[in-house]
Design an enzyme around this catalytic site. Sequence first.
Site, PDB file in Angstrom:
ATOM      1  N   ASP A 161       0.657  -1.286   0.011  1.00  0.00           N
ATOM      2  CA  ASP A 161      -0.063  -0.071  -0.032  1.00  0.00           C
ATOM      3  C   ASP A 161       0.920   1.358   0.108  1.00  0.00           C
ATOM      4  OD1 ASP A 161      -2.605   0.959   0.504  1.00  0.00           O
ATOM      5  OD2 ASP A 161      -1.664   2.096   2.141  1.00  0.00           O
ATOM      6  N   GLU A 182       0.966   5.615   0.520  1.00  0.00           N
ATOM      7  CA  GLU A 182       0.342   6.922   0.755  1.00  0.00           C
ATOM      8  C   GLU A 182       1.098   7.959  -0.068  1.00  0.00           C
ATOM      9  OE1 GLU A 182      -2.225   6.987   2.411  1.00  0.00           O
ATOM     10  OE2 GLU A 182      -2.038   5.019   3.376  1.00  0.00           O
ATOM     11  N   HIS A 225      -5.328   4.475   6.961  1.00  0.00           N
ATOM     12  CA  HIS A 225      -4.489   5.305   5.801  1.00  0.00           C
ATOM     13  C   HIS A 225      -3.180   5.518   6.122  1.00  0.00           C
ATOM     14  CE1 HIS A 225      -8.398   6.149   3.878  1.00  0.00           C
ATOM     15  NE2 HIS A 225      -8.823   6.497   4.928  1.00  0.00           N
ATOM     16  N   ASP A 240      -2.429  -0.341   6.610  1.00  0.00           N
ATOM     17  CA  ASP A 240      -3.466  -0.815   5.427  1.00  0.00           C
ATOM     18  C   ASP A 240      -2.944  -2.228   4.777  1.00  0.00           C
ATOM     19  OD1 ASP A 240      -4.814   1.422   6.172  1.00  0.00           O
ATOM     20  OD2 ASP A 240      -4.520   2.189   4.364  1.00  0.00           O
TER      21      ASP A 240
END
Length: 572
Positions: free
Chosen positions: A30, A32, A171, A176
Amino acid sequence: MDTGRRPGAAQLAFDELGTPLRDITFVVFDLETTGTKPGPDGITEIGAVKIRAGEVVGEFATFVNPGMPIPPQIVELTGITGAMVYDAPRIERVLPAFLEFISGAVLVAHNAAFDTGFMRAACEGHGYHWPKTAVVCTVRLARRVISRDETPSYRLSALAALFGARTTPNHRALADARATVDVLHALLERVGNLGVHTLEELLDYLPEVTSAQRRKRSLAEHLPSRPGVYLFRGPSDEVLYVGTSSDLRRRVRQYFTGSESRGRIREMVALAERVDAVECAHALEAAVRELRLIAAHRPMYNRRSKNPRHAWWVALTEEAFPRLSVVRMPRDGMLGPFRTQTDARTAADTLAGASGLRTCTQRISATAPNGTPCVLAELGRCGAPCAGKQTVEAYRPSVLAVSGLIAGTDGRPLRAAADQLARLSAAEHYEQAAQHRDQLAGLIRAVGRAHRQSALAGIPELIAAGPDGNGGWELAVIRHGRLASAGVARRGVPPMPVVEMLVASAETVIPGPGPLFGALPEEIGILLRWLTRPGVRLVRTTHPWAEPAAAGGWQEWLDLAASATALERVAG
């Protein structure tokens, strides 16, 4: 009997032929980011979890300096501030370690297009190669197996709550990713109940497939997992489509999944009532049998190789002042084959211009010519035999040069054409020179191909062996450019007794007319590609396998011509 299985290894069920999911290494990751548009920068955090057989075998987590301010709304969503990433490494320093971490793994992400899009853009922007690996999107997979009655949303938080994930997504990249691991395991359990047990079946399951299409998977159940040729048959037992594969069962099953997106093939599958198969010793035999079956049945859904004998040839006419003619029936002394009449005509015109042969179609008397010189004669490109300005004896060297080039004993026409090209370039006629260059390149390739094919077709019997990749040998008996027999000698099996058996049972080949002795040009091409692979050895041959050198020394010139053509296309 020794089965070759490891002690304690689980035996694969018939439906698990492929790569079992329990043997796959997944990397669930994942990101960000500072926004939604992929680019070389903009990633603020990477989190990844490596799993195999349901167990976590490694984790990867790091902040990334995005090289730009983090928008306030992103800070509010993720909690990642500029101060947190100020001392973090830039993405170009993180990529080598991350690429090593995911090496050899299948990638998994929730909304995978977003995460892989950012990583691919980062790799491209900083000179790294993004691997071409399988990608599983848990959003797409969830949409396939979970109805709206079970969950109002396919967001990661909703799915994590539905499946009771041990980590609550927040998040942040690693959290995540850990939540996505639990979601993935729950989804794989569900699709396992639907008969999806291999990576190939999982990737095929993701796209939408009609129930009628999926039901027809039973047509592949009787097929072996061996190399060969498959034939789809329609309601009247007609052959609809012919194909080849190293694993017949796996390949045919793919036609009944979402991986098959071609409209006309979907139409063919809808008509199919049965799938027949011809097992083959190895891929070479399968490729040759596919070609022959397409030629024999001419299936309506195959687009290529339906008319393998419909080729064009360039021949010298039989008259006092021969010219080059384009014909359909091959005979000795011809140049070819060519796929289209246009290709053959272009080669004939180029060869005539380089050798000084006439291009007019009138018949010219050797004793009483009564024609009128044409424009080519005025330009010095024809000796005007039609007007009696060139005798048969003076014309003969041009004929002999062309015959010699076709036979592989004389390369003067090619050198003459190259000299013409040099003169055009020196005179700064660049457009005309470029056209002449492309025509000469086409002629050189045609002559070289003709020499290679006729050299192989002229050998009554050639036996070759290629490594099978497992310590054994793939064997082929080739007679006059046709595959007469094929077999294998597995690792530990003496190959020569197998060779003798294949020779004894090989097809009898009676040579036909023309430069290829009746063989199909496409079949000779398949055999040549196999024979020239690394590791292939000649076992024995009745005649030496030798190719003429007339067009063999032009490869460097062809490479330069191809580069020049490519540059012109880019510039244009």
